[in-house]
Design an enzyme around this catalytic site. Structure first.
Site, PDB file in Angstrom:
ATOM      1  CG  ASP A  82      -2.046   0.977   1.133  1.00 13.78           C
ATOM      2  OD1 ASP A  82      -2.535   1.211   0.014  1.00 13.78           O
ATOM      3  OD2 ASP A  82      -2.460   1.514   2.180  1.00 13.78           O
ATOM      4  CG  HIS A  83      -0.411   4.834   0.260  1.00  9.89           C
ATOM      5  ND1 HIS A  83      -0.873   5.882  -0.520  1.00  9.89           N
ATOM      6  CD2 HIS A  83      -1.474   4.383   0.965  1.00  9.89           C
ATOM      7  CE1 HIS A  83      -2.166   6.045  -0.290  1.00  9.89           C
ATOM      8  NE2 HIS A  83      -2.560   5.151   0.592  1.00  9.89           N
ATOM      9  N   GLY A 179      -5.155   8.164   8.519  1.00  6.00           N
ATOM     10  CA  GLY A 179      -4.900   8.333   9.940  1.00  6.00           C
ATOM     11  C   GLY A 179      -6.158   8.600  10.739  1.00  6.00           C
ATOM     12  CG  HIS A 208      -6.354   4.863  -0.519  1.00  3.43           C
ATOM     13  ND1 HIS A 208      -5.125   4.287  -0.296  1.00  3.43           N
ATOM     14  CD2 HIS A 208      -6.808   4.316  -1.684  1.00  3.43           C
ATOM     15  CE1 HIS A 208      -4.834   3.444  -1.278  1.00  3.43           C
ATOM     16  NE2 HIS A 208      -5.848   3.450  -2.130  1.00  3.43           N
ATOM     17  N   GLY A 209      -8.139   6.080   3.269  1.00  2.00           N
ATOM     18  CA  GLY A 209      -8.391   6.925   4.430  1.00  2.00           C
ATOM     19  C   GLY A 209      -9.806   6.825   4.953  1.00  2.00           C
ATOM     20  CG  ASN A 230      -7.387   1.146   0.876  1.00  4.71           C
ATOM     21  OD1 ASN A 230      -8.060   0.530   0.062  1.00  4.71           O
ATOM     22  ND2 ASN A 230      -6.085   1.345   0.733  1.00  4.71           N
ATOM     23  CB  ALA A 232      -4.861   0.830   7.974  1.00  7.13           C
TER      24      ALA A 232
END
Length: 305
Positions: A82-83, A179, A208-209, A230, A232
Protein backbone atom coordinates in the site's frame (compact mmCIF):
# COMPACT_ATOMS: atom_id res chain seq x y z
CA UNK A 1 -7.51 -18.59 -2.85
CA UNK A 2 -4.55 -16.30 -3.44
CA UNK A 3 -5.13 -13.85 -6.27
CA UNK A 4 -4.70 -10.19 -7.25
CA UNK A 5 -6.76 -7.01 -6.96
CA UNK A 6 -7.70 -7.02 -10.63
CA UNK A 7 -9.41 -10.40 -10.32
CA UNK A 8 -11.25 -9.29 -7.19
CA UNK A 9 -12.15 -5.74 -8.15
CA UNK A 10 -13.26 -6.45 -11.71
CA UNK A 11 -16.02 -8.57 -10.18
CA UNK A 12 -16.84 -5.75 -7.73
CA UNK A 13 -17.32 -3.35 -10.65
CA UNK A 14 -19.43 -5.84 -12.58
CA UNK A 15 -21.71 -6.55 -9.62
CA UNK A 16 -21.75 -3.09 -8.00
CA UNK A 17 -20.14 -3.66 -4.62
CA UNK A 18 -16.91 -2.82 -2.82
CA UNK A 19 -14.26 -4.94 -1.08
CA UNK A 20 -12.61 -4.35 2.27
CA UNK A 21 -8.88 -3.67 1.98
CA UNK A 22 -7.68 -4.00 5.55
CA UNK A 23 -4.36 -3.09 7.09
CA UNK A 24 -2.60 -6.12 8.59
CA UNK A 25 1.00 -6.71 9.61
CA UNK A 26 1.18 -9.76 11.91
CA UNK A 27 -0.41 -13.17 12.48
CA UNK A 28 -3.28 -11.86 14.60
CA UNK A 29 -4.39 -9.10 12.23
CA UNK A 30 -3.98 -11.25 9.11
CA UNK A 31 -5.94 -14.15 10.59
CA UNK A 32 -8.54 -11.76 11.96
CA UNK A 33 -9.03 -10.22 8.53
CA UNK A 34 -9.13 -13.53 6.67
CA UNK A 35 -11.37 -15.10 9.29
CA UNK A 36 -13.84 -12.24 8.91
CA UNK A 37 -13.79 -12.64 5.14
CA UNK A 38 -14.43 -16.35 5.47
CA UNK A 39 -17.29 -15.79 7.93
CA UNK A 40 -18.89 -13.33 5.53
CA UNK A 41 -17.90 -15.29 2.40
CA UNK A 42 -16.42 -12.11 0.99
CA UNK A 43 -13.35 -11.41 -1.14
CA UNK A 44 -10.72 -9.50 0.81
CA UNK A 45 -7.55 -7.47 0.28
CA UNK A 46 -4.66 -7.34 2.76
CA UNK A 47 -2.66 -4.12 2.91
CA UNK A 48 0.85 -3.62 4.21
CA UNK A 49 2.41 -0.21 3.85
CA UNK A 50 6.08 0.62 3.38
CA UNK A 51 6.49 1.70 6.99
CA UNK A 52 4.83 -1.47 8.30
CA UNK A 53 7.25 -3.58 6.27
CA UNK A 54 10.28 -1.64 7.45
CA UNK A 55 9.23 -1.75 11.10
CA UNK A 56 7.70 -5.18 11.47
CA UNK A 57 5.93 -6.96 8.56
CA UNK A 58 8.97 -8.30 6.75
CA UNK A 59 8.13 -9.68 3.31
CA UNK A 60 9.86 -13.04 3.78
CA UNK A 61 7.47 -13.74 6.68
CA UNK A 62 4.26 -12.03 5.52
CA UNK A 63 4.06 -13.49 1.99
CA UNK A 64 4.27 -17.20 2.97
CA UNK A 65 1.88 -16.58 5.87
CA UNK A 66 -0.76 -14.96 3.69
CA UNK A 67 -0.41 -17.54 0.93
CA UNK A 68 -0.73 -20.43 3.38
CA UNK A 69 -3.81 -18.98 5.06
CA UNK A 70 -5.36 -18.02 1.72
CA UNK A 71 -5.26 -21.67 0.66
CA UNK A 72 -7.38 -22.61 3.67
CA UNK A 73 -10.39 -20.63 2.53
CA UNK A 74 -12.50 -20.40 -0.61
CA UNK A 75 -12.61 -16.59 -0.53
CA UNK A 76 -10.32 -14.63 -2.88
CA UNK A 77 -7.39 -13.00 -1.08
CA UNK A 78 -5.00 -10.39 -2.49
CA UNK A 79 -1.84 -9.03 -0.84
CA UNK A 80 -0.98 -5.43 -1.68
CA UNK A 81 1.93 -3.12 -1.00
CA UNK A 82 0.00 0.00 0.00
CA UNK A 83 1.28 3.45 -1.00
CA UNK A 84 4.49 2.19 -2.49
CA UNK A 85 6.72 5.19 -3.16
CA UNK A 86 10.22 3.75 -3.07
CA UNK A 87 11.25 1.81 -6.20
CA UNK A 88 13.45 -0.59 -4.24
CA UNK A 89 10.57 -1.41 -1.88
CA UNK A 90 8.20 -1.89 -4.80
CA UNK A 91 10.50 -4.33 -6.60
CA UNK A 92 11.36 -6.14 -3.34
CA UNK A 93 7.74 -6.79 -2.39
CA UNK A 94 6.68 -7.80 -5.90
CA UNK A 95 9.55 -10.25 -6.26
CA UNK A 96 8.79 -11.62 -2.79
CA UNK A 97 5.32 -12.64 -3.97
CA UNK A 98 2.94 -9.74 -3.40
CA UNK A 99 0.15 -10.17 -5.93
CA UNK A 100 -0.48 -6.45 -6.32
CA UNK A 101 1.23 -3.07 -5.90
CA UNK A 102 -0.34 0.28 -5.10
CA UNK A 103 2.03 2.93 -6.45
CA UNK A 104 1.52 6.35 -4.89
CA UNK A 105 3.10 9.08 -6.99
CA UNK A 106 0.25 11.47 -6.24
CA UNK A 107 2.51 14.06 -4.66
CA UNK A 108 4.07 14.72 -8.06
CA UNK A 109 2.76 16.67 -11.01
CA UNK A 110 0.62 14.74 -13.49
CA UNK A 111 3.45 13.96 -15.93
CA UNK A 112 5.74 12.61 -13.22
CA UNK A 113 2.87 10.67 -11.63
CA UNK A 114 2.18 8.99 -14.97
CA UNK A 115 5.84 8.14 -15.58
CA UNK A 116 6.37 6.63 -12.13
CA UNK A 117 3.09 4.73 -12.23
CA UNK A 118 3.68 3.35 -15.72
CA UNK A 119 7.11 2.09 -14.65
CA UNK A 120 5.45 -0.04 -11.96
CA UNK A 121 2.75 -1.24 -14.37
CA UNK A 122 5.45 -2.34 -16.82
CA UNK A 123 7.16 -4.30 -14.04
CA UNK A 124 4.02 -6.02 -12.75
CA UNK A 125 1.83 -6.67 -15.77
CA UNK A 126 4.40 -8.71 -17.65
CA UNK A 127 4.54 -11.08 -14.67
CA UNK A 128 0.80 -11.21 -13.98
CA UNK A 129 0.67 -8.71 -11.13
CA UNK A 130 -1.92 -5.96 -10.71
CA UNK A 131 -1.35 -2.26 -10.03
CA UNK A 132 -3.32 0.54 -8.42
CA UNK A 133 -2.42 4.18 -9.03
CA UNK A 134 -3.56 7.38 -7.32
CA UNK A 135 -4.81 10.54 -8.99
CA UNK A 136 -5.45 13.48 -6.72
CA UNK A 137 -3.84 13.26 -3.30
CA UNK A 138 -5.27 11.66 -0.13
CA UNK A 139 -3.65 13.56 2.73
CA UNK A 140 -3.46 13.20 6.52
CA UNK A 141 -6.50 13.28 8.81
CA UNK A 142 -4.68 14.98 11.68
CA UNK A 143 -4.14 18.12 9.61
CA UNK A 144 -7.63 17.93 8.02
CA UNK A 145 -6.15 18.33 4.56
CA UNK A 146 -8.81 15.96 3.27
CA UNK A 147 -10.97 19.09 3.36
CA UNK A 148 -8.76 20.78 0.77
CA UNK A 149 -10.65 20.42 -2.50
CA UNK A 150 -7.55 21.44 -4.44
CA UNK A 151 -6.15 18.00 -3.60
CA UNK A 152 -9.18 16.17 -5.00
CA UNK A 153 -9.08 14.09 -8.16
CA UNK A 154 -9.81 16.16 -11.27
CA UNK A 155 -12.24 14.27 -13.55
CA UNK A 156 -10.79 15.95 -16.63
CA UNK A 157 -7.44 14.19 -15.94
CA UNK A 158 -8.80 10.71 -15.29
CA UNK A 159 -8.96 9.33 -18.83
CA UNK A 160 -5.53 10.69 -19.72
CA UNK A 161 -4.04 9.06 -16.62
CA UNK A 162 -5.71 5.71 -17.26
CA UNK A 163 -4.79 5.65 -20.95
CA UNK A 164 -1.16 6.49 -20.20
CA UNK A 165 -0.64 4.13 -17.25
CA UNK A 166 -2.97 1.14 -17.82
CA UNK A 167 -3.48 0.72 -14.05
CA UNK A 168 -5.92 -1.96 -12.89
CA UNK A 169 -7.56 0.25 -10.26
CA UNK A 170 -7.55 3.93 -9.37
CA UNK A 171 -7.44 5.56 -5.95
CA UNK A 172 -9.27 8.88 -5.96
CA UNK A 173 -9.27 11.78 -3.52
CA UNK A 174 -12.73 13.05 -2.61
CA UNK A 175 -12.70 14.10 1.04
CA UNK A 176 -11.14 11.35 3.15
CA UNK A 177 -7.64 11.38 4.66
CA UNK A 178 -5.23 8.89 6.21
CA UNK A 179 -4.90 8.33 9.94
CA UNK A 180 -7.07 9.42 12.85
CA UNK A 181 -9.35 12.45 12.63
CA UNK A 182 -9.61 14.91 15.53
CA UNK A 183 -12.21 13.93 18.13
CA UNK A 184 -15.75 14.43 16.86
CA UNK A 185 -14.79 15.24 13.27
CA UNK A 186 -16.50 13.41 10.42
CA UNK A 187 -15.33 14.18 6.87
CA UNK A 188 -17.64 15.40 4.13
CA UNK A 189 -17.22 13.37 0.98
CA UNK A 190 -17.86 14.59 -2.55
CA UNK A 191 -20.14 11.82 -3.80
CA UNK A 192 -20.81 13.67 -7.04
CA UNK A 193 -17.11 13.42 -7.81
CA UNK A 194 -17.19 9.67 -7.26
CA UNK A 195 -20.24 9.32 -9.51
CA UNK A 196 -18.63 11.46 -12.19
CA UNK A 197 -15.43 9.41 -12.27
CA UNK A 198 -17.42 6.17 -12.16
CA UNK A 199 -19.46 7.25 -15.19
CA UNK A 200 -16.26 7.89 -17.14
CA UNK A 201 -14.54 4.56 -16.68
CA UNK A 202 -15.03 0.89 -15.88
CA UNK A 203 -11.78 0.78 -13.89
CA UNK A 204 -12.31 -0.10 -10.19
CA UNK A 205 -12.20 2.91 -7.85
CA UNK A 206 -10.53 2.87 -4.43
CA UNK A 207 -11.33 5.02 -1.39
CA UNK A 208 -8.34 5.47 0.92
CA UNK A 209 -8.39 6.92 4.43
CA UNK A 210 -11.76 5.44 5.35
CA UNK A 211 -11.07 5.00 9.08
CA UNK A 212 -13.26 7.38 11.03
CA UNK A 213 -15.23 8.41 7.95
CA UNK A 214 -18.47 7.01 9.36
CA UNK A 215 -20.70 4.14 8.28
CA UNK A 216 -23.08 6.31 6.27
CA UNK A 217 -20.25 7.84 4.26
CA UNK A 218 -18.94 4.37 3.42
CA UNK A 219 -22.36 3.14 2.30
CA UNK A 220 -22.94 6.22 0.15
CA UNK A 221 -19.45 6.01 -1.36
CA UNK A 222 -20.06 2.40 -2.40
CA UNK A 223 -23.45 3.35 -3.86
CA UNK A 224 -21.73 6.14 -5.80
CA UNK A 225 -19.23 3.74 -7.36
CA UNK A 226 -16.37 2.93 -4.97
CA UNK A 227 -15.11 -0.68 -5.26
CA UNK A 228 -12.28 -0.84 -2.71
CA UNK A 229 -12.51 0.55 0.82
CA UNK A 230 -9.17 0.92 2.66
CA UNK A 231 -9.27 0.64 6.45
CA UNK A 232 -6.17 0.44 8.65
CA UNK A 233 -6.26 2.92 11.54
CA UNK A 234 -9.64 1.73 12.85
CA UNK A 235 -8.46 -1.89 12.82
CA UNK A 236 -5.20 -1.11 14.61
CA UNK A 237 -6.90 1.09 17.21
CA UNK A 238 -9.46 -1.62 17.87
CA UNK A 239 -6.72 -4.17 18.53
CA UNK A 240 -4.81 -1.73 20.74
CA UNK A 241 -7.87 -0.78 22.76
CA UNK A 242 -8.83 -4.43 23.29
CA UNK A 243 -5.33 -5.15 24.57
CA UNK A 244 -5.49 -2.19 26.94
CA UNK A 245 -8.91 -3.22 28.22
CA UNK A 246 -7.88 -6.80 28.93
CA UNK A 247 -4.69 -5.80 30.74
CA UNK A 248 -6.53 -3.21 32.83
CA UNK A 249 -9.04 -5.86 33.86
CA UNK A 250 -6.32 -8.43 34.55
CA UNK A 251 -2.64 -7.33 34.59
CA UNK A 252 -1.67 -11.03 34.67
CA UNK A 253 -3.63 -11.86 31.51
CA UNK A 254 -2.13 -14.89 29.79
CA UNK A 255 -0.23 -13.58 26.76
CA UNK A 256 -1.26 -16.39 24.44
CA UNK A 257 -4.90 -15.88 25.33
CA UNK A 258 -4.45 -12.13 24.89
CA UNK A 259 -3.25 -12.66 21.31
CA UNK A 260 -6.17 -15.00 20.63
CA UNK A 261 -8.69 -12.49 22.02
CA UNK A 262 -7.18 -9.60 20.06
CA UNK A 263 -7.49 -11.69 16.90
CA UNK A 264 -11.17 -12.27 17.68
CA UNK A 265 -11.71 -8.54 18.14
CA UNK A 266 -9.97 -7.86 14.83
CA UNK A 267 -12.18 -10.44 13.17
CA UNK A 268 -15.26 -8.78 14.63
CA UNK A 269 -14.51 -5.24 13.40
CA UNK A 270 -13.48 -6.52 9.97
CA UNK A 271 -16.81 -8.33 9.62
CA UNK A 272 -18.56 -5.03 10.29
CA UNK A 273 -16.59 -3.24 7.57
CA UNK A 274 -17.16 -6.11 5.12
CA UNK A 275 -20.89 -5.74 5.61
CA UNK A 276 -20.65 -1.99 4.97
CA UNK A 277 -18.92 -2.63 1.64
CA UNK A 278 -21.71 -4.91 0.44
CA UNK A 279 -19.30 -7.76 -0.31
CA UNK A 280 -20.81 -10.39 2.01
CA UNK A 281 -21.58 -13.52 0.03
CA UNK A 282 -19.70 -12.35 -3.06
CA UNK A 283 -17.06 -15.08 -2.76
CA UNK A 284 -19.67 -17.26 -4.48
CA UNK A 285 -18.85 -15.31 -7.67
CA UNK A 286 -15.42 -16.96 -7.67
CA UNK A 287 -15.31 -20.57 -6.47
CA UNK A 288 -15.95 -22.74 -3.43
CA UNK A 289 -13.53 -25.45 -2.40
CA UNK A 290 -11.98 -25.14 1.03
CA UNK A 291 -13.13 -24.77 4.62
CA UNK A 292 -11.11 -22.12 6.44
CA UNK A 293 -11.74 -23.74 9.83
CA UNK A 294 -10.71 -27.24 8.73
CA UNK A 295 -7.40 -26.63 10.54
CA UNK A 296 -9.03 -25.99 13.90
CA UNK A 297 -6.94 -28.76 15.43
CA UNK A 298 -3.98 -26.48 14.76
CA UNK A 299 -5.73 -23.65 16.60
CA UNK A 300 -5.93 -21.64 13.40
CA UNK A 301 -9.18 -19.86 14.17
CA UNK A 302 -12.12 -20.24 16.48
CA UNK A 303 -15.48 -20.65 14.85
CA UNK A 304 -16.93 -17.40 13.54
CA UNK A 305 -19.51 -15.52 15.51
Amino acid sequence: MYTDIKTILDDAVKNHYAVLAGGAFNLETIRGLLGAAHDEQAPVIILTGQNMIKRHAHTEIIVPMVKELAEETNVPVALVLDHGRDWNMITQTFRAGYSSIMIDASAYEMKENIERTRKVVDLCHVQGGAVEGELGHVGQAASLDGCDASMYTRPEEVMEFLAATHVDSLAIACGTAHGKYPQGFVPTLNFDLIRTVRSMTGVPLALHGTSGAGDENIRKAVEAGINKVNVATDIFCCCRDKTKQMLEEDPDYDYIQLCIDVEKECRKICRRFIRLTGSSGKAANFHKTFDFDRSQNRGLLDEGE
